[in-house]
Scaffold this active site. Sequence first.
Site, PDB file in Angstrom:
ATOM      1  N   TRP A  66      12.211 -66.942  17.736  1.00 21.18           N
ATOM      2  CA  TRP A  66      11.368 -66.586  16.597  1.00 21.18           C
ATOM      3  C   TRP A  66      10.500 -67.765  16.139  1.00 21.18           C
ATOM      4  O   TRP A  66       9.853 -68.392  16.954  1.00 21.18           O
ATOM      5  CB  TRP A  66      12.234 -66.011  15.471  1.00 21.18           C
ATOM      6  CG  TRP A  66      12.971 -64.776  15.874  1.00 21.18           C
ATOM      7  CD1 TRP A  66      14.266 -64.686  16.289  1.00 21.18           C
ATOM      8  CD2 TRP A  66      12.456 -63.426  15.940  1.00 21.18           C
ATOM      9  NE1 TRP A  66      14.595 -63.368  16.592  1.00 21.18           N
ATOM     10  CE2 TRP A  66      13.496 -62.585  16.382  1.00 21.18           C
ATOM     11  CE3 TRP A  66      11.211 -62.850  15.654  1.00 21.18           C
ATOM     12  CZ2 TRP A  66      13.343 -61.211  16.554  1.00 21.18           C
ATOM     13  CZ3 TRP A  66      11.060 -61.470  15.817  1.00 21.18           C
ATOM     14  CH2 TRP A  66      12.114 -60.675  16.258  1.00 21.18           C
ATOM     15  N   SER A  67      10.536 -68.106  14.850  1.00 22.23           N
ATOM     16  CA  SER A  67       9.596 -69.096  14.318  1.00 22.23           C
ATOM     17  C   SER A  67       9.906 -70.528  14.724  1.00 22.23           C
ATOM     18  O   SER A  67       9.149 -71.437  14.371  1.00 22.23           O
ATOM     19  CB  SER A  67       9.528 -68.988  12.793  1.00 22.23           C
ATOM     20  OG  SER A  67       8.833 -67.826  12.411  1.00 22.23           O
ATOM     21  N   THR A  68      10.966 -70.740  15.462  1.00 20.14           N
ATOM     22  CA  THR A  68      11.129 -72.050  16.091  1.00 20.14           C
ATOM     23  C   THR A  68       9.906 -72.337  16.955  1.00 20.14           C
ATOM     24  O   THR A  68       9.538 -73.489  17.169  1.00 20.14           O
ATOM     25  CB  THR A  68      12.415 -72.092  16.925  1.00 20.14           C
ATOM     26  OG1 THR A  68      13.500 -71.620  16.129  1.00 20.14           O
ATOM     27  CG2 THR A  68      12.733 -73.507  17.388  1.00 20.14           C
ATOM     28  N   LYS A  70       6.894 -71.853  16.079  1.00 20.96           N
ATOM     29  CA  LYS A  70       5.797 -72.412  15.281  1.00 20.96           C
ATOM     30  C   LYS A  70       5.714 -73.922  15.454  1.00 20.96           C
ATOM     31  O   LYS A  70       4.629 -74.507  15.426  1.00 20.96           O
ATOM     32  CB  LYS A  70       5.978 -72.050  13.808  1.00 20.96           C
ATOM     33  CG  LYS A  70       5.658 -70.584  13.485  1.00 20.96           C
ATOM     34  CD  LYS A  70       5.770 -70.313  11.994  1.00 20.96           C
ATOM     35  CE  LYS A  70       5.272 -68.929  11.621  1.00 20.96           C
ATOM     36  NZ  LYS A  70       6.121 -67.833  12.107  1.00 20.96           N
TER      37      LYS A  70
END
Length: 377
Positions: A66-68, A70
């Site tokens: 997921w947002s890792t 980003k």
Amino acid sequence: MTEARPRNAAQTRAEEILAEVTAEGEETGVQVAAYLDGELVVDAWAGLADVAGARPMEADTLVPAWSTGKGVAAALVAVLVDRGVLAYDTPVAAHWPEFAARGKEHITLGQVLSHSAGLPQLPPEVTPEELFDVPAMGSWLAGQAPLWEPGTASGYHGWTYGVLLAETLRRATGRTCDALLRDELAGPLGVADSLLFSVPDRLAGRVARCYDGDWAAYLDGMPPHSPFLVFAPRAVLPVAPLANRADYRRAALPANGTMTARAAARMYAALVCGELDGVRLVSPATLKEATTPRTAGEDRSLGFPLLKGYGFMLGGAGSVVRSPDGGFGTNGSGGSAASGDPAHRFSFALTKNRMSLNGLDKRLFREVRAALGIRRG
């Protein structure tokens, strides 16, 4: 990339914790990796990548984190800034003219990265199919007005961070975010098949299946008017069934990443050490620019303070990032995380396929550092 599995007190402690949480059913499959002074000092994994097929979690299993992702996108932008291809203070519209509509002509790349562009919103009734059509979603965002004056506040851009970056990178370079990641960052580090935005079909068999722990129930409990649902409407909440879709896996959307813990830790090790195995990603000056605080105060989307640089969340007391003052990284929905600590030349990454709020990242981060003799932070 082939590296010998290390053997030290930190490795032993990580293996013990992973064996415990998977045996008790608290986790399904987990990977954890850490570098210290440019050396891989923890490289552990346990459990299952797919329960139905009894497929074990391995070191090279790709995990939706997921947002890792980003933070991976932030590192990629920093590489391009370091080479003069991009600049944080350049208006997005300089690369993407249509984006200037409705008062957005002065929004900079840095404001997109620091979640201060005022564009966290998605259409309230957006479907996964619409979201994963990244060019079409970019066109929709180009026609929107900011929800606040850009640069005056920050509110987490959960999905739109990736849409805006994907289109800006394509317009600025003529290359996709996937190609840029492979050629400019992951490839040089030797992790081109282990640090990804979208997953090519040839690697689909390596991807772990996601499972919901208590994360889905937490999101289901959001009140109807929660700001969280502005950036992640219910049909595209970051829950396990979404990650298990083939179109999610194929979407070139750098709000998210699919990776191994080993690859994520290696990327952060290269950043905090300046050079890793002869590879230098960015100069110290560019890394400082990317990790200097750019926001303060309450995050308008999340409702609590969240200190941000250019795409990285910054560490310190009270931070969601598992890193001390001066550290940086990003976390992903359901408990994955990756970060770097320049003061100790330390990097850490955790990937897991059961989405939960159990704080495993905090526990492993603390115990691995203690076993390595890193007592501060």
